[in-house]
Design a protein around this motif. Structure first.
Motif, PDB file in Angstrom:
ATOM      1  N   ILE A  31       0.814  -1.220   0.000  1.00 40.41           N
ATOM      2  CA  ILE A  31       0.000   0.000   0.000  1.00 40.41           C
ATOM      3  C   ILE A  31       0.842   1.263   0.000  1.00 40.41           C
ATOM      4  N   LEU A  32       2.151   1.094   0.059  1.00 35.35           N
ATOM      5  CA  LEU A  32       3.042   2.254   0.112  1.00 35.35           C
ATOM      6  C   LEU A  32       3.399   2.759  -1.270  1.00 35.35           C
ATOM      7  N   SER A  33       3.574   4.053  -1.363  1.00 36.45           N
ATOM      8  CA  SER A  33       4.240   4.617  -2.531  1.00 36.45           C
ATOM      9  C   SER A  33       5.747   4.523  -2.295  1.00 36.45           C
ATOM     10  N   MET A  34       6.477   4.322  -3.373  1.00 39.05           N
ATOM     11  CA  MET A  34       7.924   4.173  -3.283  1.00 39.05           C
ATOM     12  C   MET A  34       8.597   5.205  -4.182  1.00 39.05           C
ATOM     13  N   ALA A  35       9.795   5.577  -3.809  1.00 37.60           N
ATOM     14  CA  ALA A  35      10.518   6.579  -4.593  1.00 37.60           C
ATOM     15  C   ALA A  35      12.015   6.309  -4.551  1.00 37.60           C
ATOM     16  N   TRP A  36      12.679   6.789  -5.563  1.00 34.08           N
ATOM     17  CA  TRP A  36      14.138   6.856  -5.579  1.00 34.08           C
ATOM     18  C   TRP A  36      14.522   8.338  -5.620  1.00 34.08           C
ATOM     19  N   TYR A  37      15.416   8.710  -4.730  1.00 34.02           N
ATOM     20  CA  TYR A  37      16.011  10.039  -4.703  1.00 34.02           C
ATOM     21  C   TYR A  37      17.511   9.886  -4.929  1.00 34.02           C
ATOM     22  N   ARG A  38      18.149  10.989  -5.252  1.00 36.71           N
ATOM     23  CA  ARG A  38      19.608  10.974  -5.327  1.00 36.71           C
ATOM     24  C   ARG A  38      20.155  12.301  -4.824  1.00 36.71           C
ATOM     25  N   GLN A  39      21.385  12.241  -4.351  1.00 34.79           N
ATOM     26  CA  GLN A  39      22.056  13.450  -3.899  1.00 34.79           C
ATOM     27  C   GLN A  39      23.510  13.405  -4.312  1.00 34.79           C
ATOM     28  N   ALA A  40      23.891  14.365  -5.130  1.00 36.71           N
ATOM     29  CA  ALA A  40      25.271  14.492  -5.566  1.00 36.71           C
ATOM     30  C   ALA A  40      26.017  15.414  -4.602  1.00 36.71           C
ATOM     31  N   PRO A  41      27.337  15.289  -4.524  1.00 35.71           N
ATOM     32  CA  PRO A  41      28.110  16.145  -3.621  1.00 35.71           C
ATOM     33  C   PRO A  41      27.851  17.617  -3.888  1.00 35.71           C
ATOM     34  N   GLY A  42      27.537  18.357  -2.820  1.00 33.70           N
ATOM     35  CA  GLY A  42      27.328  19.791  -2.938  1.00 33.70           C
ATOM     36  C   GLY A  42      25.999  20.195  -3.543  1.00 33.70           C
ATOM     37  N   LYS A  43      25.127  19.212  -3.784  1.00 36.19           N
ATOM     38  CA  LYS A  43      23.832  19.513  -4.400  1.00 36.19           C
ATOM     39  C   LYS A  43      22.696  19.069  -3.491  1.00 36.19           C
ATOM     40  N   GLN A  44      21.519  19.624  -3.763  1.00 40.23           N
ATOM     41  CA  GLN A  44      20.338  19.225  -3.007  1.00 40.23           C
ATOM     42  C   GLN A  44      19.860  17.863  -3.456  1.00 40.23           C
ATOM     43  N   ARG A  45      19.169  17.204  -2.556  1.00 43.87           N
ATOM     44  CA  ARG A  45      18.576  15.914  -2.891  1.00 43.87           C
ATOM     45  C   ARG A  45      17.532  16.104  -3.987  1.00 43.87           C
ATOM     46  N   GLU A  46      17.518  15.183  -4.926  1.00 43.53           N
ATOM     47  CA  GLU A  46      16.656  15.281  -6.110  1.00 43.53           C
ATOM     48  C   GLU A  46      15.763  14.054  -6.211  1.00 43.53           C
ATOM     49  N   LEU A  47      14.502  14.268  -6.478  1.00 47.18           N
ATOM     50  CA  LEU A  47      13.584  13.162  -6.706  1.00 47.18           C
ATOM     51  C   LEU A  47      13.837  12.608  -8.103  1.00 47.18           C
ATOM     52  N   VAL A  48      14.055  11.320  -8.196  1.00 40.75           N
ATOM     53  CA  VAL A  48      14.363  10.674  -9.466  1.00 40.75           C
ATOM     54  C   VAL A  48      13.124  10.021 -10.068  1.00 40.75           C
ATOM     55  N   ALA A  49      12.400   9.254  -9.258  1.00 44.28           N
ATOM     56  CA  ALA A  49      11.244   8.529  -9.779  1.00 44.28           C
ATOM     57  C   ALA A  49      10.361   8.082  -8.624  1.00 44.28           C
ATOM     58  N   THR A  50       9.075   7.929  -8.922  1.00 46.72           N
ATOM     59  CA  THR A  50       8.123   7.414  -7.943  1.00 46.72           C
ATOM     60  C   THR A  50       7.246   6.350  -8.579  1.00 46.72           C
ATOM     61  N   ILE A  51       6.733   5.471  -7.723  1.00 49.84           N
ATOM     62  CA  ILE A  51       5.759   4.478  -8.154  1.00 49.84           C
ATOM     63  C   ILE A  51       4.759   4.295  -7.024  1.00 49.84           C
ATOM     64  N   ASN A  52       3.460   4.379  -7.358  1.00 53.91           N
ATOM     65  CA  ASN A  52       2.475   4.261  -6.287  1.00 53.91           C
ATOM     66  C   ASN A  52       2.029   2.814  -6.120  1.00 53.91           C
ATOM     67  N   SER A  53       1.098   2.601  -5.212  1.00 53.38           N
ATOM     68  CA  SER A  53       0.675   1.240  -4.910  1.00 53.38           C
ATOM     69  C   SER A  53       0.010   0.565  -6.105  1.00 53.38           C
ATOM     70  N   GLY A  54      -0.542   1.367  -7.003  1.00 53.59           N
ATOM     71  CA  GLY A  54      -1.184   0.812  -8.188  1.00 53.59           C
ATOM     72  C   GLY A  54      -0.255   0.593  -9.354  1.00 53.59           C
ATOM     73  N   GLY A  55       1.012   1.018  -9.189  1.00 51.83           N
ATOM     74  CA  GLY A  55       1.993   0.819 -10.246  1.00 51.83           C
ATOM     75  C   GLY A  55       2.185   1.999 -11.170  1.00 51.83           C
ATOM     76  N   SER A  56       1.496   3.105 -10.917  1.00 54.66           N
ATOM     77  CA  SER A  56       1.690   4.295 -11.745  1.00 54.66           C
ATOM     78  C   SER A  56       3.032   4.938 -11.409  1.00 54.66           C
TER      79      SER A  56
END
Length: 116
Positions: A31-56
């Motif tokens: 039932i959880l939404s899932m996400a991948w984030y990334r953070q490069a040195p000296g940069k803010q964390r960035e949202l890369v991708a998300t997938i919800n419980s339904g697969g969208s």
């Protein structure tokens, strides 16, 4: 309690591929939404991708067409397939879980380094 453990990072040449995996403990994974984030040195964390419980899914413009997020609810796993990697993709990648857009649970991160 939900725990997340990432794996699959490493060093790859530009143009190469990696697949990141995130193992999620807990019975509420489906039932959880899932996400991948990334953070490069000296940069803010960035949202890369998300997938919800339904697969969208949603992918950041910077990775659209190159990265694909997916999930396997039977295995409590989330994946990030990364193709055509660029040096600017170098970062620590984090798996996160929650109710979009609030991601309460985080993994420890896995390093991805892309050499030119």
């Amino acid at each position: 309690q939900v725990q997340l453990v990432e794996s699959g990072g490493g060093l790859v040449q530009a143009g190469g591929s990696l697949r990141l995996s995130c193992a999620v403990s807990g019975s509420i994974f489906s039932i959880l939404s899932m996400a991948w984030y990334r953070q490069a040195p000296g940069k803010q964390r960035e949202l890369v991708a998300t997938i919800n419980s339904g697969g969208s899914t949603n992918h950041a413009d910077s990775v659209k067409g190159r990265f694909t997020i997916s999930r396997d609810n039977a295995k409590n796993m989330v994946y990030l397939q990364m193709n055509s990697l660029k040096p600017e993709d170098t970062a620590v990648y984090y798996c996160a879980a929650g109710v979009d857009p609030v991601y309460k649970y985080w993994g420890q991160g896995t390093q991805v380094t892309v050499s030119s």
